[in-house]
Design an enzyme around this catalytic site. Structure first.
Site, PDB file in Angstrom:
ATOM      1  N   HIS A  42       0.820  -1.207   0.000  1.00  0.00           N
ATOM      2  CA  HIS A  42       0.000   0.000   0.000  1.00  0.00           C
ATOM      3  C   HIS A  42       0.858   1.264   0.000  1.00  0.00           C
ATOM      4  O   HIS A  42       0.431   2.316  -0.445  1.00  0.00           O
ATOM      5  CB  HIS A  42      -0.914   0.032   1.224  1.00  0.00           C
ATOM      6  CG  HIS A  42      -1.827  -1.144   1.324  1.00  0.00           C
ATOM      7  ND1 HIS A  42      -2.795  -1.412   0.385  1.00  0.00           N
ATOM      8  CD2 HIS A  42      -1.923  -2.126   2.242  1.00  0.00           C
ATOM      9  CE1 HIS A  42      -3.447  -2.517   0.725  1.00  0.00           C
ATOM     10  NE2 HIS A  42      -2.940  -2.972   1.850  1.00  0.00           N
ATOM     11  N   HIS A  95       5.120   6.882   6.642  1.00  0.00           N
ATOM     12  CA  HIS A  95       4.871   6.348   5.300  1.00  0.00           C
ATOM     13  C   HIS A  95       4.427   7.491   4.393  1.00  0.00           C
ATOM     14  O   HIS A  95       4.303   8.638   4.848  1.00  0.00           O
ATOM     15  CB  HIS A  95       3.813   5.245   5.368  1.00  0.00           C
ATOM     16  CG  HIS A  95       2.493   5.731   5.871  1.00  0.00           C
ATOM     17  ND1 HIS A  95       2.116   5.638   7.187  1.00  0.00           N
ATOM     18  CD2 HIS A  95       1.468   6.370   5.246  1.00  0.00           C
ATOM     19  CE1 HIS A  95       0.916   6.171   7.338  1.00  0.00           C
ATOM     20  NE2 HIS A  95       0.503   6.630   6.177  1.00  0.00           N
ATOM     21  N   HIS A 147       3.130  10.821   6.260  1.00  0.00           N
ATOM     22  CA  HIS A 147       2.378  10.651   7.513  1.00  0.00           C
ATOM     23  C   HIS A 147       3.280  10.020   8.565  1.00  0.00           C
ATOM     24  O   HIS A 147       3.796   8.914   8.370  1.00  0.00           O
ATOM     25  CB  HIS A 147       1.154   9.746   7.296  1.00  0.00           C
ATOM     26  CG  HIS A 147       0.052  10.415   6.551  1.00  0.00           C
ATOM     27  ND1 HIS A 147      -0.968   9.725   5.938  1.00  0.00           N
ATOM     28  CD2 HIS A 147      -0.195  11.735   6.345  1.00  0.00           C
ATOM     29  CE1 HIS A 147      -1.801  10.600   5.374  1.00  0.00           C
ATOM     30  NE2 HIS A 147      -1.350  11.817   5.603  1.00  0.00           N
ATOM     31  N   THR A 185      -6.628   7.014   7.347  1.00  0.00           N
ATOM     32  CA  THR A 185      -7.073   7.163   5.948  1.00  0.00           C
ATOM     33  C   THR A 185      -7.013   5.832   5.202  1.00  0.00           C
ATOM     34  O   THR A 185      -7.147   5.797   3.985  1.00  0.00           O
ATOM     35  CB  THR A 185      -6.230   8.207   5.199  1.00  0.00           C
ATOM     36  OG1 THR A 185      -4.884   7.740   5.109  1.00  0.00           O
ATOM     37  CG2 THR A 185      -6.264   9.558   5.895  1.00  0.00           C
TER      38      THR A 185
END
Ligand SMILES: [Zn+2]
Length: 254
Positions: free
Chosen positions: A90, A117, A136, A201
């Site tokens: 991701h 990340h 983040h 998120t």
């Protein structure tokens, strides 16, 4: 359906799609199509908040409301951070090794940095505008509460402090790289920020997350941004409604 069968089916979906050790821990999700953001809630019961939540992230923030972080609001205290860089399918994430010297003190509570990340394009907007990327930094308190520091990234000079992350980033399934990053050199000197209460998120979109979104972007070179986009063409969740939330206003007043 038994939970074992459900897990087995989730596993079948996950193998080859989700990378890394977490592949069997959750239903596969992505940033597009049938497993994309609009479908997250339908993928697993635990993801219901992605649809029903009223305080979701990311949001569009009014840059004019950014203010210097007062001591009673939030203090970002970051230095050198050693950890393992992983491509979890991701994003690229640096998982830290529990050092106590990287932390955020948010309204009197200490949150230790657990990982950081990246997303492309940015998830938060400032005045309706997205940036090429967003970093983040996820911080957790002793009782599991979360404060995330968001940092916008624009195209510009090569980011030397982040160079080890983007020089030869691991592909999905690659072994983790050991890295050390000087976060004090990554963040802008000016910690003017927008504070609001939102969510993770990514699934399961857990709420009551404290967000500290810095108003000043940092820079990365086009080559560094492209190195990330080569692995993740688009890994952002769309903007969520504010539903009456007033960024900054919620913090303790002067
Ligand atoms: Zn994120």
């Amino acid at each position: 359906m038994t939970s074992f069968l459900r897990l087995a089916i989730a596993g079948l979906f996950a193998v080859g799609l989700c990378a890394g050790a977490s592949a069997l821990e959750h239903a596969h999700w992505s940033y597009a199509g049938k497993t994309g953001p609009s479908e997250w809630a339908a993928l697993a019961p635990d993801n219901a908040t992605c649809k029903t939540g009223q305080q979701q992230s990311p949001v569009d923030l009014p840059a004019a409301k950014a203010k210097a972080l007062a001591q009673h609001d939030a203090g970002i205290r970051y230095g050198k951070a050693a950890g393992r860089l992983v491509n979890n399918g991701h994003t690229l994430e640096l998982d830290l090794e529990g050092a106590a010297d990287n932390k955020v003190v948010y309204q009197g509570v200490e949150y230790r940095l657990a990982q950081f990340h990246f997303h492309t394009p940015s998830e938060h907007h400032l005045d309706g505008r997205a940036f090429p990327m967003e970093m983040h930094l996820v911080n957790k308190s002793a009782d599991g509460a979360i404060t995330v520091v968001g940092v916008m990234i624009k195209a510009g000079r090569k980011n030397k402090a982040l160079a080890p992350v983007f020089a030869k980033p691991p592909k999905a399934g690659d072994a983790a790289h050991d890295l050390e990053i000087d976060l004090a050199a990554v963040l802008p000197a000016d910690h003017k920020a927008l504070l609001y209460t939102g969510s993770l998120t990514t699934p399961p979109c857990t709420e009551r997350v404290h967000w500290v979104v810095l108003e000043r972007p940092i820079e990365m070179s086009r080559a560094q941004i492209d190195a990330f986009r080569h692995l993740f063409r688009d890994n952002h969740r769309p903007i969520q409604p504010l539903n009456g939330r007033e960024p900054v206003e919620e913090t303790a007043g002067e």
